[in-house]
Design an enzyme around this catalytic site. Structure first.
Site, PDB file in Angstrom:
ATOM      1  N   TYR A 159      15.330 -12.991 -11.638  1.00  0.00           N
ATOM      2  CA  TYR A 159      15.773 -14.264 -11.068  1.00  0.00           C
ATOM      3  C   TYR A 159      16.916 -14.089 -10.066  1.00  0.00           C
ATOM      4  CZ  TYR A 159      13.059 -16.922 -14.433  1.00  0.00           C
ATOM      5  OH  TYR A 159      12.041 -17.467 -15.152  1.00  0.00           O
ATOM      6  N   LYS A 226      11.761  -5.440 -23.439  1.00  0.00           N
ATOM      7  CA  LYS A 226      10.567  -4.648 -23.138  1.00  0.00           C
ATOM      8  C   LYS A 226      11.042  -3.242 -22.720  1.00  0.00           C
ATOM      9  CE  LYS A 226       6.069  -4.601 -22.648  1.00  0.00           C
ATOM     10  NZ  LYS A 226       5.150  -4.693 -23.784  1.00  0.00           N
ATOM     11  N   ASP A 280       6.505  -8.410 -26.680  1.00  0.00           N
ATOM     12  CA  ASP A 280       5.164  -8.916 -27.021  1.00  0.00           C
ATOM     13  C   ASP A 280       5.032  -9.245 -28.508  1.00  0.00           C
ATOM     14  OD1 ASP A 280       5.593  -6.275 -25.994  1.00  0.00           O
ATOM     15  OD2 ASP A 280       3.697  -5.663 -26.852  1.00  0.00           O
TER      16      ASP A 280
END
Ligand code: NAP
Length: 413
Positions: A159, A226, A280
């Site tokens: 972002y 992640k 995930d």
């Protein structure tokens, strides 16, 4: 001090902060940005509910002095700018604000006003408490087991806006540098973006998350990342979070390994267990084992997805509240968008903004007024008085408009 875009309410006093701790007068000035689209409907309804709760709780000894500040379409109509520079200054001067949703046209040339606000005011923690309220339609068998607060990093990661469009000279320069000097390769004509994640930004977020868990006597702070794939950004995020826990909260936290190695799986009284989960599997656990989470700390993009997915478990974005918080400035906000097709129709659910206001009341220490709204809200749902979005999921509901829903909540206080 005078401002060109707003009038400071004479009946109010400024909220100040000393070393990050708020000093809140009985008549605090609180800024609000109405928002575009459905913003007007939900802001008007919610303000009435907040004011009624404060009045009923404190018998007139406390009262919010509302000060309208401008962003979005209303700002553009009045001042010729979607985000007048003074709006940032007003937030810095008055510290606490609440906003409706703002339109962000898709495509180039127009940066998201929400992202701009977060970045300009350095509101680095996007806080989203997700809990179920009795009576709210949910796809889960046991929605009451969901009570999780997401601390999403809000100013860096993808972002940050460091992107170079395919076909531009800047993109070509960066591609050449990456290929020739850094020895990496990728398809010709790729758009390129940079994902910065820093120790500084990660650590201040983790600090806030741990304090939040300690203040509320919660059991777990989980780092979502992640890092198995993006080792030096998300992997580093995980590492820096653990460092904050070990270096700054050694007496108040233990890791999951310590929990099992030294304590047989039972956390000592008063200690927060810090653990990490890959992004995930976190989504799966949120559905199947939500009680294993209290506070989740996540980088910007993961946190964005996770917050909305979690909200869906307990009623959707129509009622999910949120806040963007910095060291002293805090801006509470509806988490859904402007739903333009429902503009001025007195139709939508004010829940998201309403509960963002509940968070705000808690943030300024007016806990009893906040609780009064939550209780009255549940009573209203017990009576099956709801807006269209819930009515379509409930048997025997009475569908009402935004204003009438607010009336019912106030009546139930
Ligand atoms: P949206 O405005 O959130 O609306 C999507 C759908 O969500 C609506 O059509 C409605 O579904 C449901 N919904 C949203 N708010 C609701 C409420 N208060 N009560 C009941 N249902 C509600 O998302 P969007 O259409 O993708 O975005 C529209 C604009 O908002 C865009 O310009 C976007 O950039 C902006 N946006 C702003 C923010 C923000 O200011 N924080 C956040 C997200 C998007 P049904 O029609 O199925 O009932």
């Amino acid at each position: 001090m005078t401002y060109q875009t707003t009038t400071v309410p004479a009946a109010g006093a400024r909220i100040t902060a000393t070393a990050g701790v708020l000093n809140v007068p009985d008549n605090p000035i609180v800024a609000f940005i109405e928002g575009d689209g459905i913003g007007r409907d939900i802001m008007n309804a919610s303000k009435r509910v907040w004011d009624a709760a404060v009045e009923k709780t404190y018998g007139g000894t406390k009262r919010i002095a509302w000060m309208e500040i401008y962003a979005g379409e209303k700002a553009n109509e009045r001042f010729g700018a979607y985000m007048p520079g003074e709006t940032f200054q007003l937030m810095r001067d008055f510290l606490i604000g609440i906003k409706g949703p703002l339109t962000t046209p898709v495509g180039g040339g127009f940066r998201s006003l929400n992202v701009t606000l977060r970045q300009e005011l350095d509101l680095y923690a996007c806080v989203r408490p997700v809990r179920w309220y009795r009576g709210v339609p949910s796809p889960l068998k046991d929605p009451g087991s969901v009570n999780i607060t997401v601390f999403r990093e809000a100013v860096e990661d993808v972002y940050s806006g460091i992107e170079f469009e395919a076909g531009t000279p800047e993109n070509a320069r960066l591609a050449k540098f990456l290929r020739e000097e850094m020895g990496v390769d990728f398809f010709e004509g790729s758009g390129l973006g940079v994902k910065p994640i820093s120790a500084f930004a990660t650590k201040r977020l983790m600090r806030k998350a741990i304090r939040y868990a300690l203040d509320r006597k919660l059991k777990f702070v989980s780092i979502m990342h992640k890092g198995n794939i993006m080792k030096f950004t998300e992997g580093a995020f995980r590492q820096w979070c653990y460092e904050v826990a070990a270096e700054e909260f050694a007496g108040q936290t233990i890791t999951e390994d310590e929990l099992w190695d030294r304590h047989g799986g039972k956390a000592p009284e008063g200690k927060v267990v810090v653990k990490d989960r890959i992004a995930d599997i976190t989504f799966q656990h949120m559905l199947l084992r939500p009680t294993e989470f209290d506070v989740v700390v996540a980088p910007n993009l993961n946190g964005d997805y996770l917050s909305d997915a979690l909200a869906a478990e307990v009623g959707g974005v129509g009622i999910a509240p949120g806040a963007n918080i910095g060291d002293a400035v805090a801006l509470f906000e509806a988490t859904h968008g402007t739903a333009p097709k429902y503009t001025d129709q007195n139709k939508v659910n004010p829940g998201s903004l309403l509960f963002s206001g509940v968070m705000m009341l808690e943030h300024i220490g007016w806990w009893d007024a906040a609780k009064r709204i939550e209780d009255a809200y549940e009573k209203t749902l017990d009576q099956k008085i709801v807006t269209y979005d819930f009515a379509r999921q409930m048997e025997g509901a009475t569908e009402v408009g935004t204003r009438e829903f607010a009336d019912a909540v106030i009546k139930n206080m």
